[in-house]
Design a protein around this motif. Sequence first.
Motif, short mmCIF file in Angstrom:
data_model
loop_
_atom_site.label_atom_id
_atom_site.label_comp_id
_atom_site.label_asym_id
_atom_site.label_seq_id
_atom_site.Cartn_x
_atom_site.Cartn_y
_atom_site.Cartn_z
N LEU A 145 1.03 -1.31 0.08
CA LEU A 145 0.03 0.09 -0.06
C LEU A 145 0.87 1.15 0.06
O LEU A 145 0.46 2.40 -0.67
N GLY A 146 2.07 1.08 0.64
CA GLY A 146 2.92 2.18 0.71
C GLY A 146 4.03 2.55 -0.59
O GLY A 146 4.81 3.47 -0.46
N ALA A 147 3.93 1.48 -1.44
CA ALA A 147 4.74 1.59 -2.61
C ALA A 147 4.59 2.96 -3.36
O ALA A 147 5.64 3.34 -3.96
N LYS A 148 3.39 3.39 -3.54
CA LYS A 148 3.13 4.35 -4.37
C LYS A 148 2.54 5.49 -3.43
O LYS A 148 1.66 5.32 -2.76
N PRO A 149 3.18 6.81 -3.47
CA PRO A 149 2.57 7.78 -2.83
C PRO A 149 1.09 8.05 -2.79
O PRO A 149 0.74 7.91 -3.91
N ALA A 150 0.48 8.29 -1.92
CA ALA A 150 -0.79 8.59 -1.95
C ALA A 150 -1.14 9.97 -2.30
O ALA A 150 -0.57 10.79 -1.82
N GLU A 151 -2.39 10.13 -3.08
CA GLU A 151 -2.79 11.64 -3.48
C GLU A 151 -3.32 12.41 -2.34
O GLU A 151 -2.91 13.55 -2.16
N ASP A 152 -3.86 11.85 -1.33
CA ASP A 152 -4.46 12.53 -0.17
C ASP A 152 -3.46 12.52 0.87
O ASP A 152 -2.97 11.50 1.59
N PRO A 153 -2.90 13.76 1.36
CA PRO A 153 -1.93 13.89 2.52
C PRO A 153 -2.30 13.05 3.71
O PRO A 153 -1.58 12.48 4.34
N LEU A 154 -3.73 13.12 4.30
CA LEU A 154 -4.02 12.57 5.52
C LEU A 154 -3.82 10.97 5.30
O LEU A 154 -3.56 10.49 6.23
N ARG A 155 -4.42 10.28 4.05
CA ARG A 155 -4.40 9.05 3.75
C ARG A 155 -2.95 8.61 3.81
O ARG A 155 -2.43 7.58 4.49
N GLN A 156 -1.77 9.46 3.31
CA GLN A 156 -0.55 9.14 3.41
C GLN A 156 -0.17 9.05 4.73
O GLN A 156 0.96 8.29 5.36
N GLN A 157 -0.50 9.91 5.57
CA GLN A 157 0.22 10.07 7.10
C GLN A 157 -0.51 8.89 7.76
O GLN A 157 0.33 8.48 8.56
N LEU A 158 -1.51 8.60 7.49
CA LEU A 158 -2.26 7.26 8.31
C LEU A 158 -1.40 6.13 8.05
O LEU A 158 -1.02 5.08 8.94
N LEU A 159 -1.00 5.96 6.58
CA LEU A 159 -0.37 4.74 6.07
C LEU A 159 1.16 4.92 6.63
O LEU A 159 1.62 3.49 7.12
N ASN A 160 1.74 5.77 6.72
CA ASN A 160 3.14 6.05 7.42
C ASN A 160 2.93 5.74 8.99
O ASN A 160 3.77 4.87 9.52
N LEU A 161 1.99 6.17 9.66
CA LEU A 161 1.66 5.89 11.13
C LEU A 161 1.41 4.34 11.34
O LEU A 161 1.95 3.62 12.23
N LEU A 162 0.51 3.64 10.35
CA LEU A 162 0.38 2.12 10.23
C LEU A 162 1.80 1.40 10.20
O LEU A 162 2.03 0.56 10.95
N GLN A 163 2.80 1.84 9.22
CA GLN A 163 3.83 1.10 8.94
C GLN A 163 4.76 1.26 10.14
O GLN A 163 5.32 0.23 10.65
N LYS A 164 4.69 2.58 10.69
CA LYS A 164 5.62 2.82 11.89
C LYS A 164 5.38 1.59 13.21
O LYS A 164 6.03 1.24 13.79
N ASN A 165 3.90 1.58 13.35
CA ASN A 165 3.41 0.76 14.54
C ASN A 165 3.67 -0.49 14.32
O ASN A 165 3.83 -1.52 15.31
N ILE A 166 3.32 -0.94 13.08
CA ILE A 166 3.69 -2.45 12.58
C ILE A 166 5.07 -2.79 12.89
O ILE A 166 5.33 -3.99 13.42
N GLN A 167 6.11 -1.84 12.81
CA GLN A 167 7.46 -2.21 12.73
C GLN A 167 7.70 -2.40 14.38
O GLN A 167 8.35 -3.07 14.58
#
Length: 372
Positions: free
Chosen positions: A313-335
């Motif tokens: 899901l994070g391979a391509k940058p999201a057009e929506d900044p909020l969606r991209q922020q949530l995706l980054n937060l998800l990946q951080k906590n999964i780690q």
Amino acid sequence: MTDKPSYAELERRIVALEMELEKRNERDRGIIQTLTEDFEQLADRSQDGIYQYDIESRTFPFFNKAFLELFSLEIQGVRVLSPKSVLVHIHPDDLSMVRSAQKASLEPGSSGGEIEYRFLHPDGSIRWMHDRWTVLRNASGQAMTIEGVIRDNTLRKQAEQEIMQAMRNALIGSYLVQKGKFLYVNREFVRISAYSENELIGTDPLRIVRDDFREFVREHAVRMLKGLENTPYEFCVVDRKGETKWVMESVTPIMYRGNRAVLGYFMDITKNKRAEEDRKEKEKLQAVLELAGAVGHELNNPLQVVLTCSQKLGAKPAEDPLRQQLLNLLQKNIQKIVEITRKFQGITQYATKEYVRGKRIIDIHAASRMSH
């Protein structure tokens, strides 16, 4: 008017009265004689020596058979009883003590005395005698007569000596308490408590018991003395150095020196307690390791799926900044979950930390650090 009795009538009445008084006196003498004979027979059946000593004449107006057999001397086939014959039978090393006790009992205000001494028995053996006497005084307080009873306490003395010998040789701590105070403690008890014998004798046995265990010890000791339980009880003591030790104790009631006493056995189980705590610690560690292994195993597969999906899901940058922020937060906590899972699998020590409402929980981070 009533005629006065004649002289002859008065004389007749006096004679009759005298005869009646004589009959009564004779009857009373008969009763007294019977009572005296009964008392003498009873005294002669006693195994204790019974005596009466007249201080002024230095003679024995009364004594029973047991006293005669014990303290008399046979001179030319005749049994002779005298103060000298009595002293001859008392062990020479105890004579001074006996004389001092007798002298003290004759002092003004004293009503008697008692003493225990070694006795040279006619059969050649040495026995222990307990002599208790009463001093009778006249109206002015002067000592006139001594009345006493002497009992053979050899068997009791031997039993007491055997008790003391057993306590001295015991490999565990042992002690004797009488009237609520230490009367004797053996070397092992001294070693466990770190107090000297002189510091313990005459003190309250509960003084070395840790405060929070005193009521527990008192309750179980009373129950054991009453025969209501027979299982040794465990508690903590504080030795002279201030160190806390675990001990196991049992008590039993005995008679010592004619009075009730408590014989106690006292074992240091501190090493056993520490070994038990170590065992429990290892069991906790084993439980933690098993839990960590189970958690790591159960979380690993679904975690890999979640991690792979988040990466795609994070391979391509999201057009929506909020969606991209949530995706980054998800990946951080999964780690973070991946790191925690690895720590679970690396735990080899047991550690806890404070939680809410006084509870403690496993400190995963501390336990993981301790293993490296």
